[in-house]
Design an enzyme around this catalytic site. Structure first.
Site, PDB file in Angstrom:
ATOM      1  N   HIS A 116      38.200  35.577  38.359  1.00 22.17           N
ATOM      2  CA  HIS A 116      39.256  35.123  37.379  1.00 22.17           C
ATOM      3  C   HIS A 116      38.784  33.156  37.262  1.00 22.17           C
ATOM      4  O   HIS A 116      38.424  32.879  38.228  1.00 22.17           O
ATOM      5  CB  HIS A 116      40.511  34.965  37.268  1.00 22.17           C
ATOM      6  CG  HIS A 116      40.983  35.403  36.170  1.00 22.17           C
ATOM      7  ND1 HIS A 116      42.023  34.022  35.851  1.00 22.17           N
ATOM      8  CD2 HIS A 116      41.824  36.015  35.756  1.00 22.17           C
ATOM      9  CE1 HIS A 116      42.703  34.165  34.800  1.00 22.17           C
ATOM     10  NE2 HIS A 116      42.544  35.318  34.645  1.00 22.17           N
ATOM     11  N   ARG A 162      49.650  36.514  39.025  1.00 21.47           N
ATOM     12  CA  ARG A 162      50.115  35.896  39.810  1.00 21.47           C
ATOM     13  C   ARG A 162      51.481  35.948  41.477  1.00 21.47           C
ATOM     14  O   ARG A 162      51.563  35.813  41.945  1.00 21.47           O
ATOM     15  CB  ARG A 162      51.074  35.211  39.267  1.00 21.47           C
ATOM     16  CG  ARG A 162      52.213  33.520  38.842  1.00 21.47           C
ATOM     17  CD  ARG A 162      52.213  33.379  37.954  1.00 21.47           C
ATOM     18  NE  ARG A 162      52.000  32.586  36.671  1.00 21.47           N
ATOM     19  CZ  ARG A 162      51.571  31.892  36.980  1.00 21.47           C
ATOM     20  NH1 ARG A 162      52.763  30.439  37.069  1.00 21.47           N
ATOM     21  NH2 ARG A 162      50.927  31.106  35.365  1.00 21.47           N
ATOM     22  N   HIS A 168      43.397  38.617  39.863  1.00 26.35           N
ATOM     23  CA  HIS A 168      43.945  37.374  39.375  1.00 26.35           C
ATOM     24  C   HIS A 168      45.923  37.177  39.283  1.00 26.35           C
ATOM     25  O   HIS A 168      46.701  36.364  39.519  1.00 26.35           O
ATOM     26  CB  HIS A 168      44.041  37.035  37.898  1.00 26.35           C
ATOM     27  CG  HIS A 168      44.284  38.510  36.557  1.00 26.35           C
ATOM     28  ND1 HIS A 168      45.754  37.993  36.516  1.00 26.35           N
ATOM     29  CD2 HIS A 168      44.162  39.530  37.041  1.00 26.35           C
ATOM     30  CE1 HIS A 168      45.902  39.034  35.278  1.00 26.35           C
ATOM     31  NE2 HIS A 168      45.282  40.216  35.758  1.00 26.35           N
ATOM     32  N   GLU A 182      55.139  38.807  33.605  1.00 23.52           N
ATOM     33  CA  GLU A 182      55.188  39.241  32.216  1.00 23.52           C
ATOM     34  C   GLU A 182      56.104  40.434  32.168  1.00 23.52           C
ATOM     35  O   GLU A 182      56.393  40.609  31.034  1.00 23.52           O
ATOM     36  CB  GLU A 182      53.697  40.619  32.654  1.00 23.52           C
ATOM     37  CG  GLU A 182      52.025  39.148  31.756  1.00 23.52           C
ATOM     38  CD  GLU A 182      52.151  38.791  33.991  1.00 23.52           C
ATOM     39  OE1 GLU A 182      53.073  39.224  34.623  1.00 23.52           O
ATOM     40  OE2 GLU A 182      51.180  38.370  33.434  1.00 23.52           O
ATOM     41  N   ASP A 196      52.525  40.751  27.004  1.00 27.09           N
ATOM     42  CA  ASP A 196      53.189  40.857  26.977  1.00 27.09           C
ATOM     43  C   ASP A 196      53.184  38.716  27.889  1.00 27.09           C
ATOM     44  O   ASP A 196      53.460  38.328  29.299  1.00 27.09           O
ATOM     45  CB  ASP A 196      53.658  41.206  28.886  1.00 27.09           C
ATOM     46  CG  ASP A 196      52.319  41.798  29.601  1.00 27.09           C
ATOM     47  OD1 ASP A 196      51.465  41.169  29.561  1.00 27.09           O
ATOM     48  OD2 ASP A 196      52.011  42.139  30.032  1.00 27.09           O
ATOM     49  N   GLU A 232      51.396  47.070  22.282  1.00 26.19           N
ATOM     50  CA  GLU A 232      51.314  47.640  22.905  1.00 26.19           C
ATOM     51  C   GLU A 232      52.995  47.272  23.630  1.00 26.19           C
ATOM     52  O   GLU A 232      53.429  46.915  25.040  1.00 26.19           O
ATOM     53  CB  GLU A 232      50.960  46.942  24.503  1.00 26.19           C
ATOM     54  CG  GLU A 232      49.905  47.393  25.922  1.00 26.19           C
ATOM     55  CD  GLU A 232      49.186  46.883  26.752  1.00 26.19           C
ATOM     56  OE1 GLU A 232      49.980  45.670  26.756  1.00 26.19           O
ATOM     57  OE2 GLU A 232      48.706  47.126  26.992  1.00 26.19           O
TER      58      GLU A 232
HETATM   59  N1  UDP Z   1      37.409  41.415  31.907  1.00 22.23           N
HETATM   60  C1  UDP Z   1      36.122  40.566  30.947  1.00 22.23           C
HETATM   61  N2  UDP Z   1      35.431  40.427  31.932  1.00 22.23           N
HETATM   62  C2  UDP Z   1      36.121  39.972  33.068  1.00 22.23           C
HETATM   63  C3  UDP Z   1      37.018  41.312  33.832  1.00 22.23           C
HETATM   64  C4  UDP Z   1      37.634  41.673  33.023  1.00 22.23           C
HETATM   65  O1  UDP Z   1      36.515  41.113  29.560  1.00 22.23           O
HETATM   66  O2  UDP Z   1      35.172  39.522  33.984  1.00 22.23           O
HETATM   67  C5  UDP Z   1      38.521  42.274  30.826  1.00 22.23           C
HETATM   68  C6  UDP Z   1      38.250  44.240  31.358  1.00 22.23           C
HETATM   69  O3  UDP Z   1      37.706  44.717  30.880  1.00 22.23           O
HETATM   70  C7  UDP Z   1      40.478  43.951  30.873  1.00 22.23           C
HETATM   71  C8  UDP Z   1      40.701  42.723  30.893  1.00 22.23           C
HETATM   72  O4  UDP Z   1      40.221  40.999  30.795  1.00 22.23           O
HETATM   73  O5  UDP Z   1      40.146  44.778  29.216  1.00 22.23           O
HETATM   74  C9  UDP Z   1      41.650  42.521  31.777  1.00 22.23           C
HETATM   75  O6  UDP Z   1      41.681  41.083  31.721  1.00 22.23           O
HETATM   76  P1  UDP Z   1      43.593  40.531  33.425  1.00 22.23           P
HETATM   77  O7  UDP Z   1      42.725  41.432  34.300  1.00 22.23           O
HETATM   78  O8  UDP Z   1      42.449  39.127  33.394  1.00 22.23           O
HETATM   79  O9  UDP Z   1      44.816  40.542  32.443  1.00 22.23           O
HETATM   80  P2  UDP Z   1      45.045  41.861  32.839  1.00 22.23           P
HETATM   81  O10 UDP Z   1      45.039  43.154  31.709  1.00 22.23           O
HETATM   82  O11 UDP Z   1      45.745  42.057  33.804  1.00 22.23           O
HETATM   83  O12 UDP Z   1      46.421  41.537  31.799  1.00 22.23           O
END
Ligand code: UDP
Length: 380
Positions: free
Chosen positions: A238, A207, A205, A128, A92, A114
């Protein structure tokens, strides 16, 4: 052709790319947009994926419209040159929806990995929820992670023949990387692992939490670190400077708080496996932590991932400072409350979602039979 641009897309697309590479019937081309830069490259490296094309759209502080415009403009000539049989997008993000639109404009079928997640609030998560709904309008094949996401799509009049329930490929990625037993590059984390201390793992993180809400998260973490000197608070920060400026100043000078750069995926999943409690606003982490039996407190008011909330391992707590302090305190001090949430459950996948996805894509291209939905008879 798989197109991806951010860390979470890369993690979830990687198992599909690996399965495509292993397939006899299909050739794989990967295109990265570079919406995230270092965080994206980190993931490509771990999964040993060398992207065939890099649209290199990254620019500090680029607006959502700039990101979308750049993806449309730079992907179109690649589509024209490569003429892929299908374009695969994940999730997304702005990359994902813009890439889907670029493919749609060229009459190329869009495969949405997904598909069907819905919070029910178009403004949260932003952007998203809108992105995923837009992609659903133009996708030819919807790979829904769960039966709940399939039901969301059916409710929006997506045809049942165009939906396959595959499980979420994040669980494939998680299981692949857990096997690697990645060492920590930061010696402070290796020491932490050896110490056996309780760990509160934090990621933030979103927004819609930027600004006041995120400041409150920073203040809550300070209070928790001071109240529980025996607990180590670890925050892989982040890259976004807006996030860093809101949270990090609150955490300076606290001995039991470790702030790191974004961790390579293998390091992050290892840290997740060592954590006592997870406090996050991330989507992916909500899916991964239940598989490892970790209680997750989600700093949001809604979620498009209700399955683990129903299973009892994820709780939505919002971003109120006092509520964050109270909920974490309860899990750190009340053994019964902790045990009630800390049990492993796998509502999001069994590690074979990528193979099901490739089977469904092969079927779309008339190269094989339609796979049964995950969780149904014939595909438990
Ligand atoms: N993640 C990572 N390193 C970090 C923090 C998170 O590899 O330092 C991974 C985590 O395991 C997950 C993904 O990043 O699979 C999540 O990313 P994020 O939280 O940025 O995005 P969202 O899932 O909320 O879209």
């Amino acid at each position: 052709m798989t197109v991806y641009g951010t860390r979470p897309e890369a993690i979830k697309a990687a198992p599909v790319i690996k399965a495509l590479e292993a397939s006899d019937a299909l050739d794989s081309i990967t295109v990265v947009t570079g919406q995230h830069r270092e965080m994206l490259d980190q993931v490509s490296e771990i999964f040993e994926i060398s992207p065939d094309r890099d649209l290199d759209i990254f620019e500090h502080g680029a607006s959502l419209s700039t990101i979308v415009a750049r993806v449309l403009e730079r992907l179109d000539p690649v589509l024209e040159a490569e003429k892929p049989a299908a374009v695969i997008v994940q999730g997304d993000t702005s990359t994902s929806t813009a890439a889907a639109l670029a493919a749609f404009h060229r009459g190329i079928p869009v495969v949405h990995v997904e598909a069907g997640l819905r919070s029910g609030n178009i403004l949260s998560p932003f952007p998203e929820e809108a992105n995923r709904k837009i992609t659903s309008q133009i996708a030819a094949l919807h790979l829904a992670p769960t039966s709940t996401s399939k039901a969301n799509l059916l409710r929006e009049s997506v045809h049942a023949d165009d939906i396959v329930v595959t499980g979420n490929t994040v669980i494939d990625a998680l299981l692949m990387t857990m096997e690697m037993k990645t060492p920590f590059t930061d010696p402070a984390l290796e020491d932490l692992a050896d110490s056996g201390s309780r760990i509160l793992l934090v990621t933030t993180h979103r927004r819609e939490n930027w600004g006041g809400a995120m400041e409150g998260v920073g203040r809550a973490l300070t209070r928790l670190a001071k109240s529980f000197p025996d607990v180590q608070v670890v925050l892989p920060a982040h890259r976004n400077p807006v996030v860093r400026e809101a949270v990090l100043p609150h955490l300076e000078g606290l001995d039991n708080v470790t702030v790191t750069e974004p961790l390579a995926y293998g390091e992050f999943t290892r840290l997740l496996s060592l954590a006592t409690v997870v406090l996050t606003d991330s989507g992916g982490v909500q899916e991964e932590a239940p598989s490892l039996g970790k209680p997750v407190l989600v700093m949001r008011d809604n979620t498009e991932r209700p399955e683990a909330v129903t299973a009892g391992t994820v709780r939505l707590i919002g971003t109120d400072e006092q509520r964050i302090v109270d909920e974490v305190t309860s899990l750190l001090t009340d053994e019964a409350a902790y045990r009630a949430m800390a049990h492993a459950t796998n509502p999001y996948g069994d590690g074979r979602s990528a193979d099901r996805s490739v089977a469904a894509i092969s079927h779309l291209l008339s190269l094989g039979p339609r796979p049964a939905d995950w969780g149904t008879e014939g595909n438990p």
